[in-house]
Structure formats: structure tokens, C-alpha cells
Design an enzyme around this catalytic site. Structure first.
Site, short mmCIF file in Angstrom:
data_model
loop_
_atom_site.label_atom_id
_atom_site.label_comp_id
_atom_site.label_asym_id
_atom_site.label_seq_id
_atom_site.Cartn_x
_atom_site.Cartn_y
_atom_site.Cartn_z
CD GLU A 1 4.46 0.86 6.65
OE1 GLU A 1 5.27 1.30 7.48
OE2 GLU A 1 3.94 1.59 5.76
CG ASP B 1 -0.29 0.00 2.54
OD1 ASP B 1 0.80 -0.61 2.66
OD2 ASP B 1 -0.83 0.62 3.47
#
Length: 528
Positions: free
Chosen positions: A215, A150
Site C-alpha cells: 500500500e 507494509d
């Protein structure tokens, strides 16, 4: 009688003068001894002197030689990854459509990885990936490579030179969100494994690859669930390597040449809410103090009274000691003698916003909310404080300091989210993970100095402390002046050359891990 008194006074003065001379001589002698010791240390100090590791265990390695066609393919794969907007905005707001698209993309980009009988793969928490590549020697403790899929949001209207999900090339650089955080590692690791498998590679030491999907919003689904899967299997790791620090070229003032900093710890985190509540009323009849004023005073006290300076009490000391001999005088003299000059260095570093985080727990007022109408006295005022906790402090110590600094019972304090600093991983000559990473860096970039460092941000690796004693945070992404601001900022980019170097780094690192143990230190020729 008077003569006796004068004689006594002269004797007293004589003894005082004699005492002062002795004290002065002793002081000068101590200063000279200190200066001589500091000078000798400056001329001889080299923390890497004991790391001359020769006679590495011979292993059959595959050279990282790629064709022009493969070079074009790896760049096309990387651009394709950047073009998928796998954005995490909040824990509940993620682009799950893009995450599913990214899953399909990986399978097409790395067909050998996903089809090899040697590689075991599973999807975790719907969008994260866990790979296991077993080693031929079951006695060797496996390691783990981490990266995250991400990215943070990006908007072209903020001033990007190219659309943030275009992967457009400009002057040899690929622009786009994720180019340095952290799809360069996602793609670099898998691309390296793809090339190794195509060439028939089978590892001696097994390893895992973990790719988290959240994350940027604390990894509570991806990394946390990957760890749970591994714990159920009873996995223990020799070391973990995640994102974190980089190769800094021209970033550290006065340093001669580039430096690769390998993160051995990361700061703790705290988000604290401060609030003041009072009865609302009409603005024509205000009380002497309202919630906004009370809270503003508390916030001002926090800004005026920063957390204590702790330079030298954490891993930042090791950073400067490792790099000391790469500075010119007088910095070389100062940095070679941290035992003497640590307080002075701390005072210098705290003056700049970009070096102050290495000195203390930082305090940032990030949100302040109050009021509903111009003629209504607010019933509540709220402020959010974000703190990054120095490794020499604990979360509780920081909370206690906030409470005492605010010093007002009307101000309520609430911990929204927080955790202690991460343990400091080993980095001496017997530290397998650190030395393997260091060897891989120096084999590829012999002009670079290597040193331990402290991550001031946080990574997915903090969730892996139960699986590995040693966690390192590094990727050979090159940062030159102006580049650190691109991290989570505008015009995030990486050069095509540097991305290819990343693939080579992971290609060689995986093979370097195949030795059984490190060579004995203090041998002759190959300095690590």
C-alpha cells in the site's frame, strides 16, 4: 420659470430620498430575515435528528469479554507484528524477507483463523492475503475489511525514543513503525476474528478480509491483484472499510469532546514533472536566462498562485455540519449556517497548513534538480510537483491550471502519475455501511461525535471502486495533540488500551453487520 425648475428639482430629490428609504428598509428587512433564519437554524440544526434509529433487528451477539491471559496474548501478538520490518521503500524495493516472515507469523498468531473450515484463505501476489468467511444467509450482500501489512522506512537516528522496530513499551504506549499505519488494523481484524471463531461464531452476512503488502507504494501488486481475484469470482460488496481517518481528541480547535471522522472520500493525486532544456555551455559566457532561472520562475508562479478555494463543494461541508452543535458560540452559529458563511470559513481554513488541504487542491514542490559542475551551464533543469486534488476538481482540470499558471512554452510538463478524486460514498440514514460503523463507534465510545470526513492521503481502498459503491476509511485509533505528526514520522505509537479497543471494535462490527437491513429512521429512543 426658475420656480418651476426648483420645484422640479425638489420633487426629484424627494423621489430619490424616498427610493433610498425603500431600498434601505428592504435591505434591513432582508438582513433581519437572514439573521432570524440563521438563529433558528443554529438553535434547531442537528443533522443527526433524523437518525434516531430504535428497534434494531435483534441478533445473537457474543460479548467482547477477554481474560487477562488473552489480553497478554493479543498484546504479544501485536508487538511481534511490529518487530517484523515489512518496509516498502519503492515499488521495486521491498523487504520481501520480512514479508515472508510476516506470513509465517500470522499463521502462528492466529491458528484458528488459518485452520477453521469456515474460513477460506489464499495468498495473492506472493505476499498479500485474502480471506473469505461465508455467511449463512446467501441473500445478504457481503462486505470487506481492508488493512495493509507494509510500512514506510524508519531510522532510530532520526530521534526515536525507542528503536522503530522494537515494539518497546513506554508509559503504556507501544512504540514502533506500523503501530498506527497500519498493523493495528491488520492485527486487530484477525485477532477479532480469532476470538469470534474460538467462541463458535458463524456469520449471517459473509465478509472478506484483504491485507495488501504494498500500500505504501500504491498497492499496484497487492490490492490490485486482490481486486482482480474478486472480480473473476463476480463479487460485489455492500461496503468496504479501510484505514483512513481516526478519533480526534483535542485536535479540532473549539470542538467540545472527541470526534470520530469516517472518511467518505479521498483526494485525487498528481505527480507532475516540469523541465527546461537548453544547450550547455561555459559559466563564463552565460545566456540571459538559463534553465534553472526559467524553471525557478515557473515554480514560483505555482507557489504564488494556489489552486482555487473550493471549500463547501466537497464532503468537508458535511463534516462541519455534523459537528456544528458540538461547538460553542459564535462558531456554532457560523457552522450551523454553511449556506451563509461557507466563503468566510474557507478563508479562515486556508491560512493554516494543516487545514488548507480541506479547502483546495494543494501544490507542493518536492524535488528540484539541475547542474553537474560549478563552472558548467546546465543543459536541463527538472522539478517535481505533487498535488492532492480536491473532490470538486478533476485531474485534467488541475493539469490545465498548472499549464496556464506556468505560462511559458519553454517549460515542458509531464504527468508522471495521477488519478481523479474518489467518488463520495453515501452517509445518510439509509447508508448501511456508514450507519453500522457509526453504531459500532457509539456503542463503544458514547462520548464521541461521529461525522463524515475527507482523507487527504490515499489508501488501498481506491482500487475497489468497481466492487463497491460505498467505501469508508476509518479505524478507532485515538489521535491527541501531537499524534498526527507521528504518522510517517518519528515516535509512531499506540496505547495498549487503544489497541485493545481496536480489537473490540472489529469484534463488534463483524457481528453488527449480521442484520438484514437498517431500522427505519425517525423512531424513538436510540439516537445514532
Amino acid at each position: 420659470m426658475q420656480g418651476d425648475i426648483k420645484m422640479s428639482e425638489r420633487r426629484g430629490h424627494f423621489h430619490i430620498l424616498k427610493f433610498l428609504k425603500v431600498v434601505s428598509f428592504a435591505f434591513i428587512l432582508v438582513v433581519l430575515v437572514i439573521m432570524v433564519a440563521a438563529t433558528v437554524r443554529t438553535l434547531t440544526f442537528d443533522v443527526n435528528a433524523g437518525l434516531q434509529l430504535a428497534r434494531w433487528e435483534p441478533t445473537e451477539t457474543i460479548a467482547y469479554d477477554i481474560s487477562q491471559l488473552q489480553r497478554e496474548g493479543l498484546l504479544a501478538n501485536f508487538k511481534g507484528a511490529i518487530q517484523i520490518p515489512t518496509v516498502s521503500t519503492t515499488r521495486t524495493e521491498q523487504n520481501t524477507t520480512a514479508l515472508r516472515e510476516f506470513d509465517d507469523f500470522l499463521r502462528k498468531a492466529f491458528p484458528t483463523v488459518f485452520s477453521s473450515p469456515l474460513v477460506q484463505h489464499e495468498v495473492v501476489a506472493n505476499y498479500s492475503h485474502l480471506f473469505w468467511v461465508p455467511g449463512s444467509d446467501l441473500a445478504l450482500v457481503p462486505y470487506m475489511l481492508l488493512a495493509h501489512i507494509d510500512v514506510v522506512p524508519a531510522d532510530e537516528s532520526d530521534g526515536w525514543d525507542a528503536p522503530p522496530f522494537s515494539a518497546k513499551e513506554i508509559d503504556g504506549f507501544i512504540y514502533g513503525r506500523g503501530t498506527i499505519d497500519n498493523k493495528q488494523s491488520v492485527m486487530g481484524i484477525l485477532q477479532a476474528l480469532e476470538y469470534l471463531l474460538i467462541r463458535g461464531y458463524s456469520p449471517r452476512r459473509g465478509f472478506f478480509i484483504g491485507l495488501g503488502h504494498d500500500e505504501e507504494v500504491n498497492g499496484l501488486q497487492g490490492a490490485v491483484n486482490i481486486v482482480q481475484v474478486l472480480k473473476k469470482k463476480g463479487v460485489q460488496l455492500s461496503f468496504v472499510l479501510d484505514e483512513g481517518l481516526a478519533v480526534l481528541d483535542g485536535i479540532i480547535s473549539g470542538l467540545q469532546g472527541p470526534a470520530a471522522l469516517i472518511g467518505i472520500s479521498e483526494k485525487g493525486h498528481a505527480t507532475v514533472k516540469l523541465s527546461v532544456s537548453m544547450a550547455p555551455g561555459h559559466s563564463s559566457m552565460p545566456s540571459r536566462e538559463g534553465p534553472i532561472g526559467i524553471l525557478a520562475g515557473a515554480v514560483k508562479r505555482l507557489e504564488d498562485n494556489p489552486m482555487p478555494r473550493l471549500f463547501g463543494e466537497g464532503p468537508e461541508r458535511g463534516t462541519f455540519e455534523h459537528l456544528a452543535d458540538k461547538f460553542g458560540l459564535p462558531l456554532k452559529f457560523v457552522l450551523s449556517n454553511m449556506w451563509l458563511f461557507s466563503p468566510l470559513i474557507g478563508r479562515v481554513l486556508e491560512r493554516k497548513p494543516d487545514t488548507n488541504p480541506f479547502v483546495r487542491t494543494t501544490t507542493a514542490i518536492t524535488m528540484f534538480n539541475s547542474g553537474v559542475k560549478t563552472n558548467v551551464l546546465p543543459s536541463k533543469a527538472e522539478a517535481y510537483v505533487n498535488l492532492r486534488i480536491h473532490t470538486a476538481q478533476s485531474l485534467q482540470e488541475v493539469l490545465d491550471l498548472i499549464q496556464s499558471t506556468v505560462g511559458d512554452e519553454r517549460v515542458k510538463m509531464e504527468l508522471v502519475y495521477g488519478f481523479d478524486p474518489l467518488p463520495i460514498s453515501s452517509y445518510d440514514e439509509t447508508s448501511f455501511g456508514f450507519q453500522i460503523i457509526k453504531k459500532t463507534v457509539l456503542d463503544q465510545f458514547p462520548q464521541v461525535s461521529v461525522a463524515p470526513g475527507l482523507c487527504i492521503g490515499n489508501t488501498d481502498s481506491r482500487h475497489y471502486t468497481e466492487l463497491a459503491k460505498d467505501i469508508y476509511r476509518f479505524a478507532p485509533t485515538w489521535f491527541r495533540p501531537g499524534d498526527p505528526q507521528r504518522f510517517h514520522g518519528i515516535n509512531e505509537r499506540i496505547s495498549k488500551k487503544n489497541y485493545e479497543e481496536l480489537v473490540g471494535f472489529y469484534f463488534n462490527l463483524i457481528q453488527n453487520c449480521d442484520i438484514k437491513e437498517l431500522p427505519s429512521p425517525h423512531s424513538a429512543s436510540h439516537e445514532l
